[in-house]
Write a protein that holds these residues in place. Structure first.
Motif, PDB file in Angstrom:
ATOM      1  N   ARG A   1       0.855  -1.188   0.000  1.00 57.71           N
ATOM      2  CA  ARG A   1       0.000   0.000   0.000  1.00 57.71           C
ATOM      3  C   ARG A   1       0.890   1.236   0.000  1.00 57.71           C
ATOM      4  O   ARG A   1       1.819   1.353   0.808  1.00 57.71           O
ATOM      5  CB  ARG A   1      -0.902   0.019   1.238  1.00 57.71           C
TER       6      ARG A   1
ATOM      7  N   ARG B   1       0.556   5.376   0.196  1.00 59.80           N
ATOM      8  CA  ARG B   1      -0.257   6.589   0.392  1.00 59.80           C
ATOM      9  C   ARG B   1       0.662   7.788   0.206  1.00 59.80           C
ATOM     10  O   ARG B   1       1.688   7.911   0.858  1.00 59.80           O
ATOM     11  CB  ARG B   1      -0.855   6.610   1.808  1.00 59.80           C
TER      12      ARG B   1
ATOM     13  N   THR C   1      -8.686  13.445  -4.913  1.00 57.08           N
ATOM     14  CA  THR C   1      -8.479  12.227  -4.129  1.00 57.08           C
ATOM     15  C   THR C   1      -8.660  11.028  -5.051  1.00 57.08           C
ATOM     16  O   THR C   1      -9.544  11.042  -5.919  1.00 57.08           O
ATOM     17  CB  THR C   1      -9.483  12.141  -2.960  1.00 57.08           C
TER      18      THR C   1
ATOM     19  N   VAL D   1      -8.018   6.478  -5.360  1.00 58.44           N
ATOM     20  CA  VAL D   1      -7.545   5.169  -4.900  1.00 58.44           C
ATOM     21  C   VAL D   1      -7.481   4.258  -6.117  1.00 58.44           C
ATOM     22  O   VAL D   1      -8.459   4.134  -6.860  1.00 58.44           O
ATOM     23  CB  VAL D   1      -8.477   4.552  -3.836  1.00 58.44           C
TER      24      VAL D   1
ATOM     25  N   GLU E   1      -1.961  -1.170  -3.695  1.00 60.93           N
ATOM     26  CA  GLU E   1      -2.947  -0.085  -3.575  1.00 60.93           C
ATOM     27  C   GLU E   1      -2.209   1.241  -3.540  1.00 60.93           C
ATOM     28  O   GLU E   1      -1.242   1.398  -2.795  1.00 60.93           O
ATOM     29  CB  GLU E   1      -3.766  -0.246  -2.303  1.00 60.93           C
TER      30      GLU E   1
ATOM     31  N   THR F   1      -3.013   5.258  -2.908  1.00 65.14           N
ATOM     32  CA  THR F   1      -3.979   6.257  -2.444  1.00 65.14           C
ATOM     33  C   THR F   1      -3.310   7.620  -2.472  1.00 65.14           C
ATOM     34  O   THR F   1      -2.270   7.819  -1.837  1.00 65.14           O
ATOM     35  CB  THR F   1      -4.449   5.955  -1.018  1.00 65.14           C
TER      36      THR F   1
END
Length: 344
Positions: free
Chosen positions: A147, A149, A213, A215, A227, A229
């Motif tokens: 992940r 971010r 924003t 994802v 992932e 984000t």
């Protein structure tokens, strides 16, 4: 002999970091600054103590190489101008505003035979190199999930909301492209090429013409899922990268604007399974982003490669393939379906 580097375009804020880096380099000088807006070039040059030059062709001809830090839409024209004079290019990310523009840039570079480096600063961060070493040693066993971010809170400022970044005709997209292309390159570097993408975008927070924003999820042939984000609206954050494997986990903080103020130690934490359930350890590594000297490493790496006549550490192929990953995510968001990633 110091290399003469021309800075072409100053609309991207990273031009400030690159110019400072070139001025600090023992092997380079800034031969001049050019921008589509002469007044902007003059103001920028005055801030950094260098010369503005309204003659683009003349400046390129008088330089050994160029560093392009314009709005993304102008990359192609500036690469063409540099290529026409056989000059090496350092180009800000993303490569272009769309796939066609990126492929056109690649064609120009190939036809002219010039050296080209895409700006992906995560490639030079010691924290990421430590992660790469752990993965290469299979310290986590089989990796099942990564992940990433990545983002900031600049979207809350009026200056950012009126900047070229939010105009899709000039930037190519919103936060998914602007921030997500960093993550795409990180994923390729660490794990190779994903096969497919799915994504969801939102512009509801800022009401801009581009998403604030996003994802996106990517699937690999071996079943690993990644992932990404991104947002321009992260008030604060901590962990930026999470990697989970059958034998351990990695957490990394302090590598984006949202997370930089959060902690002063233990940026990279590693868990390893073992007797008694396993244990956490923290590395002493400090990410470049935390030190405040991050984008400068891109310019220094470019100069080093030119000076040593060594391969460029990040290539145009890297730029094309990272863009292809994000482009697939945009297609998936538009179609509502999983989309295949189509390398150029």
């Amino acid at each position: 002999m110091k290399l003469k580097i021309a800075v072409l375009g100053t609309e991207h804020y990273h031009a400030n970091f690159w110019t400072r880096a070139l001025l600090q380099s023992p092997d380079a000088v800034v031969s001049g600054v050019w921008d589509t807006d002469p007044a902007r070039a003059s103001a920028f040059a005055g801030e950094h103590g260098v010369e503005a030059n309204a003659d683009l062709a003349g400046l390129i001809s008088a330089s050994d190489a160029v560093a392009i830090c314009s709005a993304t839409v102008d990359h192609l024209a500036l690469v063409e101008a540099a290529a026409a004079r056989g000059k090496p290019v350092l180009c800000e990310k993303p490569l272009g505003i769309d796939r066609a523009q990126g492929e056109a840039i690649a064609a120009v570079v190939k036809r002219a035979g010039i050296r080209f480096m895409q700006s992906f600063p995560k490639r030079f961060d010691p924290a990421n190199h430590e992660i790469k070493t752990l993965l290469d040693r299979q310290a986590l066993g089989k990796v099942t999930l990564c992940r990433v971010r990545h983002g900031h809170s600049h979207g809350f400022t009026e200056a950012f909301k009126s900047a070229w970044f939010v105009d899709p005709a000039r930037s190519g997209g919103g936060t998914l492209l602007d921030e997500g292309v960093h993550a795409a390159d990180f994923l390729r570097w660490m794990f190779g090429e994903p096969e497919s993408a799915f994504a969801s975008l939102s512009s509801a927070t800022l009401g801009l013409p581009v998403e604030d924003t996003a994802v996106a999820t990517f699937r690999y042939a071996d079943g690993m899922i990644a992932e990404v984000t991104t947002s321009w609206c992260f008030a604060a954050a901590d962990t930026s990268i999470e990697i989970y494997g059958t034998e351990g986990s990695i957490l990394l903080s302090g590598v984006d604007i949202a997370s930089r103020p959060t902690r002063e130690t233990d940026f990279l934490r590693v868990f390893r399974r073992g007797d008694g359930g396993g244990s956490w350890t923290a590395s002493d590594v400090v990410p470049h982003f935390k030190t405040g000297v991050f984008h400068e490493h891109v310019a220094w790496a470019f100069v080093k490669a030119l000076k040593e006549q060594s391969p460029m550490p990040v290539t145009i192929e890297d730029g094309l393939r990272a863009f292809a990953i994000i482009e697939a995510a945009y297609r998936a968001a538009a179609s509502g379906r999983v989309e295949a990633i189509r390398p150029s």
